[in-house]
Scaffold this active site. Structure first.
Site, mmCIF file in Angstrom:
data_model
loop_
_atom_site.group_PDB
_atom_site.id
_atom_site.type_symbol
_atom_site.label_atom_id
_atom_site.label_comp_id
_atom_site.label_asym_id
_atom_site.label_seq_id
_atom_site.Cartn_x
_atom_site.Cartn_y
_atom_site.Cartn_z
ATOM 1 N N ARG A 65 0.856 -1.183 0.000
ATOM 2 C CA ARG A 65 0.000 0.000 0.000
ATOM 3 C C ARG A 65 0.895 1.236 0.000
ATOM 4 O O ARG A 65 2.113 1.133 0.155
ATOM 5 C CB ARG A 65 -0.931 -0.001 1.215
ATOM 6 C CG ARG A 65 -0.207 -0.362 2.518
ATOM 7 C CD ARG A 65 -0.815 0.236 3.724
ATOM 8 N NE ARG A 65 -0.622 1.676 3.755
ATOM 9 C CZ ARG A 65 0.536 2.277 4.053
ATOM 10 N NH1 ARG A 65 1.619 1.585 4.328
ATOM 11 N NH2 ARG A 65 0.622 3.597 4.051
ATOM 12 N N GLY A 66 0.252 2.405 -0.150
ATOM 13 C CA GLY A 66 1.010 3.641 -0.278
ATOM 14 C C GLY A 66 1.216 3.877 -1.768
ATOM 15 O O GLY A 66 1.730 2.997 -2.461
ATOM 16 N N ALA A 67 0.812 5.052 -2.237
ATOM 17 C CA ALA A 67 0.807 5.291 -3.679
ATOM 18 C C ALA A 67 2.150 4.974 -4.340
ATOM 19 O O ALA A 67 2.196 4.251 -5.344
ATOM 20 C CB ALA A 67 0.376 6.731 -3.961
ATOM 21 N N ASP A 271 -1.882 13.038 -0.339
ATOM 22 C CA ASP A 271 -2.349 12.309 -1.521
ATOM 23 C C ASP A 271 -2.472 13.223 -2.729
ATOM 24 O O ASP A 271 -2.345 12.781 -3.870
ATOM 25 C CB ASP A 271 -3.671 11.622 -1.231
ATOM 26 C CG ASP A 271 -3.470 10.496 -0.242
ATOM 27 O OD1 ASP A 271 -3.518 10.754 0.968
ATOM 28 O OD2 ASP A 271 -3.206 9.361 -0.704
ATOM 29 N N LYS A 282 -4.929 11.781 4.391
ATOM 30 C CA LYS A 282 -5.773 10.848 5.149
ATOM 31 C C LYS A 282 -6.678 11.579 6.156
ATOM 32 O O LYS A 282 -6.244 12.511 6.812
ATOM 33 C CB LYS A 282 -4.887 9.851 5.890
ATOM 34 C CG LYS A 282 -5.603 8.810 6.728
ATOM 35 C CD LYS A 282 -6.552 7.922 5.953
ATOM 36 C CE LYS A 282 -6.032 7.434 4.632
ATOM 37 N NZ LYS A 282 -4.923 6.525 4.729
#
Lengths: 391, 391
Positions: A65-67, A271, A282
């Site tokens: 996960r994590g862009a 993000d 978030k």
């Protein structure tokens, strides 16, 4: 990229922080091995991904996960699949035709692009792989493709570059922002914008690691981060693994912390950053920013310039995804709210630029007015990329 | 008390909200029946408590919770135990000696007083039961105690008064604060200061119920309230049961809510109010107050005058209990943080008086300067009690 990577290696010393291996190549280069983040913090489990289905599943089920890390996983996954196809053909005593590999490559790219449609880095990384395949073809001797093996090699080089660029970007963010920390500083952070969201040492946590390397004693407060608890599950784990002092709090305890023993600085990721410096991150980031403002604590956002979206003028234009109600109502495997209770659960919130003390990218620390400083940062990053392209 | 209770009953109408029966007498008066709040929101289960061990266990394991309701449970429990002792002696063909009952009574009071040492209402209610026992003795014919049965009757009357006074106190808070709500108002609240924390219609939620009775349409946002989730588990349940529109949010979503669709008013309860109007309440209340302040939303605290502690000058003198780290690390039955991660988990926080728009007690709505308005409210409550004593 390799020239720059070596230059960066030369700066390393004994103390340099090595993140847990979020992702790596299997020995033969025909698979990738990822740290399964869904098992954290209870167990440290690696998972080898050998098929496009496995890569897709790992992304969809948040094993990675994590862009930035999602993009890296897709790129390395595609390169490994290509290598495996070449090796399997050789093992069967034949050779893979270049058309066959190109055909498979298209299918893999199309499939992985859909794995998590909102993660912009995924599409970006896959596009780079597609372009690399085309370049390898055009660049091969005589204008025709030498072999499927050469195409697989080209893909591996591109995926390696994507990983290496991400590592350097993290380190540069960390180096710029480490100057904001002194020996003894305490940091509060929200969610996980650490090593486990990237291929390197993270974004919001990068200065913590760099300052620690510099011999500064840094302590971190990690917001638990409901509903998915990335703060307590992942941030606390990776900091503890690195030997950094970390204390977990529930999100609603940040206020009492600011009132009784305020942290020196707040570091969060992002993000998407609008052209005016409004920051989407978030859910809960905005509440933290208001508390920091109320208590006069500096609030910094750390993210690569690729997060800056100059086409979005301000934060109110950023669409905010609603998450499933059951992440709140029964996110822990049992009912913690009435089963039919309406839930309002935005995945992100927007922090207006006036609450942001500074934005740190790989290009430096940017200050208000952000309309100017961010435009300059993005232009500088583009110049850097053009230079790398020429080298 | 009965005269006042009847007067209050006369004001009732068809629409009057009836809380879920938090607690009631068993038919023979020799046991109490409580709504088991640990089963909420999944199931509505009642539990009959027939022994001192059962009453103690219900309080310790949070089957009943909320300072007022804990006190009521202990008082009614003691009265029921006395009645049961008398009936059992009769069933065995004998009579219980008054000395025997007094002896048992002392043991019950001493034991239940320890069930949750921090809940001040528990000690207060048990003290009232002890005094009532002494008064019954002194008031009996000829200066000697007529019978154990008469003593048990006296205890039942006192426990009934404690419950009835709490019900009236809740209703008066609700009536005073309902004037702050208009048709269509939205309220945000934290934790549970509702019917299930009291014997009546709650404190922070009382005006929601009263305004609804008055025909106003009221909607409520309930903070989930980590670590023990009283907001999503209990507040959302009791409001939904009452037909009030309620939406659950994680604590860290309040900021985004204020920024995008702000509630009209914030109502919270309190565990202790200092003489200067500083308010101790469930952890997270302070963060909510800062957000309300930042967005210009009125922030009210609702609690009986018995919560006002004139001997505590200001909030920094209120001791704050630390909760167990495992409520954060594995509060949902599985590990959500590293097993050994340090946790900072205060049970309460303090909201300074400058963030409090008003404090509502059964005596009315009090405004700054609170040093004066709270002193007057406490004095008025004492006059009321003295009057009731004379009537």
């Amino acid at each position: 990229m390799s020239g720059r990577a070596n230059e960066s290696e030369m700066m390393s010393d004994q103390r340099r922080y090595r993140p847990p291996e979020q992702i790596r190549w299997a020995e033969a280069g025909d698979a990738i091995i990822v740290l399964d983040q869904t098992e954290l913090p209870a167990r440290r489990v690696e998972k080898e991904l050998r098929t496009v289905e496995a890569v897709e599943e790992a992304i969809q089920s948040l094993r990675v996960r994590g862009a930035p890390l999602i993009g890296i996983t897709a790129a390395m996954g595609i390169a490994a699949l290509a290598r495996r196809a070449v090796l399997e053909a050789e093992a069967a005593g034949g050779t893979l035709s270049i058309d066959d590999l190109a055909e498979r490559l298209r299918a893999w790219c199309d499939r992985l692009e859909q794995a998590r449609p909102t993660a912009v880095n995924l599409v970006w990384a896959i596009d780079r792989m597609r372009r690399a395949a085309a370049l390898t073809a055009a660049g091969s001797t005589g204008g025709t493709i030498a072999s499927a093996a050469a195409l697989a090699e080209g893909l591996r080089a591109e995926a390696g570059d994507i990983l290496e660029e991400d590592r350097m970007m993290c380190r540069r963010i960390g180096e710029h922002a480490a100057a904001l920390l002194r020996d003894g500083s305490s940091v509060i952070t929200h969610c996980n914008a650490g090593a486990l969201a990237t291929g390197g040492i993270g974004t919001a946590l990068a200065p913590v690691y760099v300052a620690t390397e510099q011999g500064k004693k840094i302590s971190v407060y990690a917001d638990e981060t409901r509903p998915l608890l990335q703060g307590s599950r992942i941030t606390a784990w990776e900091l503890a693994e690195a030997g950094v002092e970390v204390t977990v709090i529930a999100d609603n305890m940040a206020g009492a912390l600011f009132a009784t023993d305020p942290p020196d600085i707040a570091f969060v990721g992002s993000d998407r950053i609008a052209a005016n410096g409004d920051v989407a991150n978030k859910i809960g980031t905005y509440g933290l920013a208001v508390l920091a403002h109320h208590h006069g604590v500096p609030f910094y956002v750390l993210a690569p310039t690729s997060t800056v979206d100059l086409h979005t003028a301000s934060g109110d234009q950023i669409p905010i995804e609603q998450r499933s109600a059951d992440e709140i109502r029964q996110g822990f495997g049992r009912l913690t709210a009435p089963a039919q209770a309406p839930v309002w659960s935005p995945a992100f919130d927007v922090t207006p630029n006036e609450l942001v003390t500074g934005i740190v990218t790989e290009q430096g620390v940017h200050r208000a007015p952000y309309v100017e400083s961010l435009r300059e940062a993005v232009a500088a990053a583009e110049r850097d990329r053009a230079e790398r392209g020429r080298s």
